[in-house]
Design an enzyme around this catalytic site. Sequence first.
Site, mmCIF file in Angstrom:
data_model
loop_
_atom_site.group_PDB
_atom_site.id
_atom_site.type_symbol
_atom_site.label_atom_id
_atom_site.label_comp_id
_atom_site.label_asym_id
_atom_site.label_seq_id
_atom_site.Cartn_x
_atom_site.Cartn_y
_atom_site.Cartn_z
ATOM 1 N N HIS A 64 0.853 -1.188 0.000
ATOM 2 C CA HIS A 64 0.000 0.000 0.000
ATOM 3 C C HIS A 64 0.886 1.234 0.000
ATOM 4 O O HIS A 64 1.938 1.244 0.633
ATOM 5 C CB HIS A 64 -0.905 0.004 1.241
ATOM 6 C CG HIS A 64 -2.060 0.925 1.101
ATOM 7 N ND1 HIS A 64 -1.966 2.274 1.341
ATOM 8 C CD2 HIS A 64 -3.336 0.683 0.708
ATOM 9 C CE1 HIS A 64 -3.139 2.823 1.103
ATOM 10 N NE2 HIS A 64 -3.993 1.897 0.721
ATOM 11 N N ASP B 103 -7.939 -5.381 0.199
ATOM 12 C CA ASP B 103 -8.432 -6.285 -0.837
ATOM 13 C C ASP B 103 -8.042 -7.742 -0.611
ATOM 14 O O ASP B 103 -8.535 -8.623 -1.315
ATOM 15 C CB ASP B 103 -7.912 -5.837 -2.215
ATOM 16 C CG ASP B 103 -8.515 -4.515 -2.632
ATOM 17 O OD1 ASP B 103 -9.709 -4.320 -2.370
ATOM 18 O OD2 ASP B 103 -7.796 -3.683 -3.196
HETATM 19 N N1 ACO Z 1 4.103 -7.565 -4.680
HETATM 20 C C1 ACO Z 1 5.436 -7.536 -4.874
HETATM 21 N N2 ACO Z 1 6.187 -6.419 -4.764
HETATM 22 C C2 ACO Z 1 5.555 -5.295 -4.412
HETATM 23 C C3 ACO Z 1 4.171 -5.250 -4.178
HETATM 24 C C4 ACO Z 1 3.430 -6.453 -4.322
HETATM 25 N N3 ACO Z 1 2.109 -6.477 -4.114
HETATM 26 N N4 ACO Z 1 3.811 -3.983 -3.863
HETATM 27 C C5 ACO Z 1 4.924 -3.259 -3.897
HETATM 28 N N5 ACO Z 1 5.986 -4.037 -4.213
HETATM 29 C C6 ACO Z 1 7.401 -3.636 -4.309
HETATM 30 C C7 ACO Z 1 7.652 -2.754 -5.517
HETATM 31 O O1 ACO Z 1 7.962 -3.539 -6.664
HETATM 32 C C8 ACO Z 1 8.804 -1.919 -5.040
HETATM 33 O O2 ACO Z 1 9.978 -2.716 -5.086
HETATM 34 P P1 ACO Z 1 11.414 -2.050 -5.413
HETATM 35 O O3 ACO Z 1 11.674 -1.091 -4.286
HETATM 36 O O4 ACO Z 1 12.358 -3.203 -5.469
HETATM 37 O O5 ACO Z 1 11.263 -1.358 -6.737
HETATM 38 C C9 ACO Z 1 8.487 -1.689 -3.567
HETATM 39 O O6 ACO Z 1 7.683 -2.808 -3.181
HETATM 40 C C10 ACO Z 1 7.758 -0.403 -3.284
HETATM 41 O O7 ACO Z 1 6.545 -0.441 -3.983
HETATM 42 P P2 ACO Z 1 5.957 0.752 -4.839
HETATM 43 O O8 ACO Z 1 5.711 0.285 -6.238
HETATM 44 O O9 ACO Z 1 6.783 1.986 -4.660
HETATM 45 O O10 ACO Z 1 4.589 0.971 -4.096
HETATM 46 P P3 ACO Z 1 3.444 1.927 -4.553
HETATM 47 O O11 ACO Z 1 3.114 2.736 -3.376
HETATM 48 O O12 ACO Z 1 3.822 2.683 -5.792
HETATM 49 O O13 ACO Z 1 2.287 0.925 -4.942
HETATM 50 C C11 ACO Z 1 0.483 -0.569 -4.724
HETATM 51 C C12 ACO Z 1 1.280 0.558 -4.072
HETATM 52 C C13 ACO Z 1 -0.014 -0.115 -6.114
HETATM 53 C C14 ACO Z 1 -0.739 -0.846 -3.863
HETATM 54 C C15 ACO Z 1 1.383 -1.821 -4.842
HETATM 55 O O14 ACO Z 1 1.757 -2.229 -3.553
HETATM 56 C C16 ACO Z 1 0.684 -2.954 -5.589
HETATM 57 O O15 ACO Z 1 0.735 -2.989 -6.817
HETATM 58 N N6 ACO Z 1 0.034 -3.902 -4.868
HETATM 59 C C17 ACO Z 1 -0.708 -4.967 -5.514
HETATM 60 C C18 ACO Z 1 -2.066 -4.479 -6.014
HETATM 61 C C19 ACO Z 1 -3.009 -4.207 -4.880
HETATM 62 O O16 ACO Z 1 -3.191 -5.013 -3.968
HETATM 63 N N7 ACO Z 1 -3.706 -3.053 -4.965
HETATM 64 C C20 ACO Z 1 -4.711 -2.665 -3.956
HETATM 65 C C21 ACO Z 1 -4.203 -1.527 -3.107
HETATM 66 S S1 ACO Z 1 -5.362 -1.094 -1.868
HETATM 67 C C22 ACO Z 1 -6.522 -0.231 -2.734
HETATM 68 O O17 ACO Z 1 -6.301 0.420 -3.658
HETATM 69 C C23 ACO Z 1 -7.841 -0.350 -2.280
#
Ligand code: ACO
Length: 428
Positions: free
Chosen positions: A306, A363
Amino acid sequence: MPETAKIQIGDINFECPIIKGTENEIALDIGKLRSSTGYITLDEGFANTGACKSSITFIDGEQGILRYRGYPIEQLAEHSRFIEVAWLIIWGELPTKGQLNQFSSLLTEYAPLHTSLEHHFDGFPKEAHPMAILSAMLNAVSCYDPDLLNIKDENQFVQAAAKIISKVRTIAAYSYRSARGYPFNYPHPKLKYCANFLHMMFSFPYEEYKAHPDIEKALNLFFILHADHGQNCSASTVRMVGSAKADLFSSVSAGVCALWGSLHGGANSEVIKMLEDIHKTGKDPQYYIDLAKSKESNFKLMGFGHRIYKSFDPRAKILKEYVDKALNLLNKKDPLLDIAKKLEELALSDPYYIERKLYPNVDFYSGILLRAMGIPNEMFTVLFAIGRIPGWIAHWKEVLEQGEKISRPRQIYTGHTIRDYVPMKNRG
Ligand code: ACO
């Protein structure tokens, strides 16, 4: 704490006010940075940018705190009903009994759709995604109330808000029914919000659906947990559209489109697809844990991570506990719950997820609860949208009340510099 901050860029000195929120969040007001220095700030994904001041929802991502208008989510989840929370979010205070009754009567009055709107459902193919239908139909609803496209007073705002909150349920249930060729169930004037939705979804002319009290309670909880979440992608979309003075219906409809994305509300549906895949194919859950770690795969562990929460999402915590309870109460077993728990256990002990502070989000467990209620996968994000409507309405209202400027970010242009037009005959 100082009242201003000084930024030095080479020999340029810039001084700007420091803004402090009621929960001690601090920000630099850089509104005059460009006019004073020529510089803009660049912050992709707005990870470090406050786009507005807001008094609706407070989130502390480090401590896993979520409060609507100051009330902890845990208290609201335990004691409240969705419509009471909707009122709180939109108007800022818990409603009195009189206010709640009056608003509930409006919701009952506005639940049916204009007969012509019912015919719109014939125009969508059976396989149309219900989120596309929801977004289109919210705009279509406004065509029948042109007065509400230009809200001039509080009374008109109440009407528009009540129409959207009430009709969104009817639209959602009708999209489910029309895809299956089932007859529509008219909203029942005696049923409360959640029971009425379940009736419109699941009753048949030969068998009236009587919602199990635990299912009704679970749906109420689901909606409360989704009712608002600060400046997330869909709420920011609603605010941005509303800032152009677009009407409430089209602004909320834009919010539906943003929510549909798989990185936002669409994740609840993707989580269940992932769990079903593990269940059906017998794949080791470790497969998905590893796949999400690989940069080449472009895959994310759905329902994990998140932007704001760097510890447990309090909504996921409540849902996880409730899912266990609900399945017991309903005397149901779901093998996907065990798989979800295994995935969570693996992720929370894996250095990749620990270092990045990736925890289950709202979720991760919500789809299992919706499945237990008999809601099909393609409707999951629609239910999220029904829950989120009060938040979107509150954000739209706040933009107008605060007289916010039109949202219009700047950019750093990285395209071609000037070049001359090339006639067709000279192009390779
Ligand atoms: N699985 C694996 N790796 C992840 C995940 C994940 N679910 N989420 C983040 N990361 C990693 C990223 O690849 C990044 O790695 P790095 O530092 O090696 O590049 C690091 O964790 C930081 O993540 P960001 O991409 O900077 O996180 P951001 O805040 O941009 O994205 C998000 C947040 C979109 C929710 C992301 O965690 C994600 O895609 N999760 C899966 C989809 C999801 O569950 N969405 C629902 C969110 S809740 C909602 O909207 C109601």
